[in-house]
Design a protein around this motif. Structure first.
Motif, PDB file in Angstrom:
ATOM      1  N   ASP A 174      -0.349  -4.408 -10.457  1.00 34.90           N
ATOM      2  CA  ASP A 174      -0.704  -3.571  -9.310  1.00 34.90           C
ATOM      3  C   ASP A 174      -1.727  -4.215  -8.390  1.00 34.90           C
ATOM      4  N   ASN A 175      -2.093  -5.457  -8.655  1.00 33.16           N
ATOM      5  CA  ASN A 175      -3.060  -6.156  -7.812  1.00 33.16           C
ATOM      6  C   ASN A 175      -2.366  -7.230  -6.980  1.00 33.16           C
ATOM      7  N   GLY A 200     -10.897  -9.520  -5.843  1.00 33.68           N
ATOM      8  CA  GLY A 200      -9.877  -8.606  -5.330  1.00 33.68           C
ATOM      9  C   GLY A 200      -8.507  -9.237  -5.309  1.00 33.68           C
ATOM     10  N   LEU A 201      -8.466 -10.559  -5.385  1.00 31.92           N
ATOM     11  CA  LEU A 201      -7.196 -11.284  -5.356  1.00 31.92           C
ATOM     12  C   LEU A 201      -7.026 -12.028  -6.680  1.00 31.92           C
ATOM     13  N   TYR A 202      -5.807 -12.069  -7.184  1.00 32.31           N
ATOM     14  CA  TYR A 202      -5.481 -12.954  -8.297  1.00 32.31           C
ATOM     15  C   TYR A 202      -4.848 -14.224  -7.737  1.00 32.31           C
ATOM     16  N   HIS A 255      -8.266  -2.063  -1.852  1.00 34.19           N
ATOM     17  CA  HIS A 255      -8.446  -1.224  -3.029  1.00 34.19           C
ATOM     18  C   HIS A 255      -9.916  -0.855  -3.210  1.00 34.19           C
ATOM     19  N   TRP A 295      -4.527   6.270   6.682  1.00 32.15           N
ATOM     20  CA  TRP A 295      -4.602   5.015   5.932  1.00 32.15           C
ATOM     21  C   TRP A 295      -5.819   4.181   6.277  1.00 32.15           C
ATOM     22  N   TYR A 353      12.953   1.212   4.574  1.00 32.47           N
ATOM     23  CA  TYR A 353      13.478   0.720   3.294  1.00 32.47           C
ATOM     24  C   TYR A 353      13.969   1.870   2.426  1.00 32.47           C
ATOM     25  N   LYS A 409       8.365   0.449   4.917  1.00 31.88           N
ATOM     26  CA  LYS A 409       8.683   1.218   3.713  1.00 31.88           C
ATOM     27  C   LYS A 409       9.531   2.454   4.054  1.00 31.88           C
ATOM     28  N   GLY A 468     -10.511   2.824  -4.240  1.00 32.77           N
ATOM     29  CA  GLY A 468      -9.381   3.010  -5.143  1.00 32.77           C
ATOM     30  C   GLY A 468      -8.258   3.882  -4.616  1.00 32.77           C
ATOM     31  N   ARG A 520      -6.125   9.173   1.626  1.00 30.42           N
ATOM     32  CA  ARG A 520      -4.733   9.031   1.223  1.00 30.42           C
ATOM     33  C   ARG A 520      -4.017  10.382   1.252  1.00 30.42           C
ATOM     34  N   HIS A 573     -13.084  -0.749  -9.039  1.00 24.55           N
ATOM     35  CA  HIS A 573     -12.050  -0.850  -7.994  1.00 24.55           C
ATOM     36  C   HIS A 573     -11.985  -2.224  -7.335  1.00 24.55           C
ATOM     37  N   ILE A 574     -12.566  -3.224  -7.975  1.00 27.39           N
ATOM     38  CA  ILE A 574     -12.317  -4.581  -7.466  1.00 27.39           C
ATOM     39  C   ILE A 574     -10.849  -4.903  -7.728  1.00 27.39           C
ATOM     40  N   TYR A 575     -10.413  -4.526  -8.915  1.00 28.59           N
ATOM     41  CA  TYR A 575      -9.002  -4.631  -9.287  1.00 28.59           C
ATOM     42  C   TYR A 575      -8.533  -3.272  -9.814  1.00 28.59           C
ATOM     43  N   VAL A 576      -7.235  -3.072  -9.748  1.00 30.20           N
ATOM     44  CA  VAL A 576      -6.635  -1.925 -10.412  1.00 30.20           C
ATOM     45  C   VAL A 576      -6.683  -2.221 -11.901  1.00 30.20           C
ATOM     46  N   LEU A 627       5.828  -0.101  -2.072  1.00 25.90           N
ATOM     47  CA  LEU A 627       6.826  -1.120  -2.420  1.00 25.90           C
ATOM     48  C   LEU A 627       6.137  -2.267  -3.159  1.00 25.90           C
ATOM     49  N   PHE A 674      -6.010   3.181  -2.386  1.00 30.13           N
ATOM     50  CA  PHE A 674      -4.776   2.425  -2.165  1.00 30.13           C
ATOM     51  C   PHE A 674      -4.690   1.265  -3.155  1.00 30.13           C
ATOM     52  N   ARG A 675      -3.450   0.960  -3.548  1.00 32.54           N
ATOM     53  CA  ARG A 675      -3.194  -0.219  -4.374  1.00 32.54           C
ATOM     54  C   ARG A 675      -2.360  -1.197  -3.575  1.00 32.54           C
ATOM     55  N   ILE A 704       3.821  -0.343   6.457  1.00 28.88           N
ATOM     56  CA  ILE A 704       3.990   1.063   6.072  1.00 28.88           C
ATOM     57  C   ILE A 704       5.263   1.621   6.721  1.00 28.88           C
ATOM     58  N   MET A 715       0.835  -1.202   0.000  1.00 30.79           N
ATOM     59  CA  MET A 715       0.000   0.000   0.000  1.00 30.79           C
ATOM     60  C   MET A 715       0.869   1.251   0.000  1.00 30.79           C
TER      61      MET A 715
END
Lengths: 326, 330
Positions: free
Chosen positions: A167-168, A144-146, A104, B116, B138, B135, A109, B111, B326-329, A77, A111-112, B132, A74
């Motif tokens: 990005d998922n 939402g998950l692959y 997400h 968050w 990192y 990161k 939308g 955001r 927004h289920i997926y990007v 990274l 956060f990715r 978070i 999120m």
């Protein structure tokens, strides 16, 4: 094009190295990924190559391995978190389902979660009831998950690279039994797209639908059937989400018969889903019941003789095909 | 109290007063709207009583620092500066809500404010906080994560695994427990072998911060400022703020109606430890003629909340396109 015969574990390792070299935000984390060199040797040498900053050994804490990876993703990274075996992912499942797969959407939308969770999957070597799961369909249940389930070294490399760049969030499962098995892999870079099935063998008499290790049994069964004049088409779905069934429907319209082959359990299963979608999409083309070859509906025991009895294999696929091809 | 209150100027204190009153009025209005069936979601966990914790703690952060909390998240969003209008719209499930009407009361996030989110799986967000914070390490940056949680969030595996990992990786996290002594309906003594929750820091080898009066915004601000400075330079800190929830676990909590002991306890906190009264007394004692300014703030805040309600009521509901987006990007 120059090609080399590479086992799946080395193909996966090459994918990690290439992506870590390409993108500094990619890092690996998990139990024994560093100084131990990876339980399955997929992360062998990475600590030496990339250092402690990018190769993070963790405590035995599957929940926070997954959860911290979600947070890091999120924040921007690209974590590749290893859950040593998918059996332990039951301890991570809230972070995967309630967080990775939901963030997400739930925040509209904002956060990715460009996350990969790698997990070794499957049975063998008398690993027994708690260490022999293939629960990929459970994870594939959730939008939402692959869910990526490669069946060979070539696909594994291209799919892992794609998963890291996507990005998922991706649950990336690796059949333990396939780690040592090689494929010809080009020296040039390649990617395998998200959510694309692959017809691994052409045939006109029956459609075999599978993923991961089931593809190996299907191809073995197809070779056995060919000797008797039965030509099986083998469709490797490669991804349980996004699920690309078009090649299955196309194949079925030609063969009119289908056997679903899966390493997992039969109840509420991959096979059930494929059978349901197939009869909805191509009922008029159906000449026989859709058969399912899966593990028996039992916990896996220790003793080899009865362990194997419970599990699918090529002969069981052949037998199922013969029940509907006559 | 160790705080050097003279160092806090009037403008800062009035700003905190404004924020605390805004949260109180916003939550009171949410309560009304719920009972008028204008807020229809089953979960609505109000921050009333806790205001000084969120306001004092968030005030200790910089803009680039990060904040996460659990499901009792309205007050944290407001303290972080998120506008009341899209927050109220989210309560009513409107398309203009901070989460597009898809998150609801427990899943507010912005955001743009490095807020968050509220998270509704108890303690789930603790693991995200470690990620978070990782990161920041990192990338070699120095921002801090403030992770608030209730006392009820300290007894599942997320708490243990997240705090331990933050110590092992020396992550810049301020873990702030808002201890209101009761997790849903179970008292802290009945859920925790060690009810002085801040002592758990010892088990993880992280800095044990103070156990503070969560009703006094000045004390909260000072303690969290110190914790943030420590986290930024050194590593994780655990702090515990003692507070009380005025509106139960959620708006559907009926136990206060049925139990005299709880009712007495609530009355006592409201009468003697109310965060608005504590700050107000401090301001009245410290600044001559400030009463009129406080009354003006009360009125202004009232209008902010009413404007938010009007905005929310006038906003459109989400559409089918929103349902599947927004289920997926993409």
């Amino acid at each position: 094009m120059a090609e080399k015969n590479v086992p799946m574990r080395e193909a996966l390792r090459a994918a990690l190295i290439e992506e870590m070299e390409r993108d500094e935000t990619v890092f690996v984390m998990g139990e024994e990924v560093g100084s131990w060199q990876g339980t399955h040797r997929v992360t062998r040498g990475l600590l030496e190559m990339f250092g402690e900053r990018r190769v993070k050994d963790t405590p035995i804490s599957e929940l926070v391995i997954a959860g911290a990876a979600v947070g890091a993703a999120m924040a921007g990274l690209r974590p590749v978190a290893e859950i040593m075996t998918i059996n332990f992912a039951f301890l991570s499942i809230d972070a995967i389902i309630n967080h990775a797969a939901k963030v997400h959407y739930m925040f509209n939308g904002q956060f990715r979660v460009p996350l990969v969770i790698r997990a070794a999957s499957g049975w063998g070597n008398q690993a027994t009831a708690t260490h022999s799961h293939t629960p990929e369909p459970i994870f594939a249940h959730f939008p939402g998950l692959y869910v990526a389930c490669p069946s060979n070294a070539y696909d594994a490399k291209g799919m892992l690279k794609t998963a890291i760049r996507d990005d998922n969030p991706v649950l990336f499962t690796e059949s333990i039994a396939l780690y040592s098995k090689p494929s010809l892999i080009p020296e040039e870079e390649y990617l395998v797209p998200v959510g694309k099935s692959d017809v691994k063998r052409q045939g006109e008499h029956v459609t075999l639908v599978s993923y991961a290790r089931g593809v190996e049994w299907s191809l073995e069964a197809a070779a056995m059937l060919a000797k008797e004049g039965i030509e099986a088409e083998v469709v490797d779905l490669r991804w349980l989400r996004p699920l690309d069934l078009e090649p299955v429907f196309e194949s079925f319209k030609k063969t009119n018969r289908c056997v679903v082959v899966e390493e997992s359990l039969p109840h509420f299963s991959f096979g059930s889903e494929i059978a349901a979608q197939l009869q909805e999409a191509a009922f008029d083309y159906m000449d026989a019941p859709i058969k399912r070859v899966s593990a028996m509906d039992v916990p896996l025991p220790y003793a080899k003789e009865i362990e194997l009895m419970a599990l699918p294999n090529a002969q069981k696929v052949v037998d199922a095909v013969k029940e509907i091809v006559y | 109290m160790a705080t050097n209150t003279r160092s806090l100027d009037k403008v800062t204190l009035l700003d905190w007063y404004r924020q605390i009153v805004l949260i109180r009025q916003f939550e009171n209005r949410c309560d009304e709207l719920y009972h008028q069936k204008k807020i229809t979601g089953v979960y609505l966990h109000l921050y009333s009583g806790h205001e000084a914790v969120g306001v004092g703690a968030v005030a200790a952060l910089g803009e680039d620092d990060h904040v996460l909390t659990g499901y009792r998240d309205h007050g944290i969003a407001l303290a972080r500066g998120v506008d009341a209008k899209p927050l109220m719209a989210e309560m009513m499930g409107k398309r203009t809500g901070v989460s597009g009407g898809k998150g609801g009361s427990m899943h507010l996030a912005s955001r743009a404010h490095n807020f968050w989110g509220g998270y509704a799986i108890v303690a789930g967000h603790l693991s995200l906080a470690t990620g978070i914070a990782f990161k920041e390490r990192y990338m070699g940056t120095e921002n801090v994560v403030l992770c608030l949680m209730g006392d009820g969030a300290t007894n599942n595996g997320y708490f243990h695994e997240s705090l331990n990992l933050s110590a092992v990786w020396n992550l810049p996290v301020v873990w702030l427990i808002e201890n209101n002594f009761i997790g849903m309906g179970t008292r802290i003594e009945d859920s925790s072998g060690q009810p002085e929750l801040v002592k758990r820091a010892v088990a993880y080898g992280m800095k044990q911060g103070p156990r503070i009066d969560g009703q006094n915004v000045i004390e909260v601000h000072e303690a969290i400022s110190e914790a943030v400075a420590y986290a930024r330079k050194k590593g994780p800190v655990l702090v515990e703020a003692l507070t009380y929830r005025y509106k139960g676990h959620g708006v559907s909590d009926k136990q206060y109606d049925a139990r005299d002991d709880l009712k007495r306890e609530l009355d006592d906190w409201q009468a003697h430890k109310d965060p608005i009264n504590i700050l107000k007394d401090h301001l009245l004692a410290g600044f001559d003629g400030i009463e009129a300014e406080l009354a003006k703030i009360d009125t202004e805040v009232h209008e902010i909340v009413e404007e938010a309600v009007r905005y929310a009521e006038a906003s459109p509901v989400p559409t089918y396109e929103d349902l599947i987006r927004h289920i997926y990007v993409e």
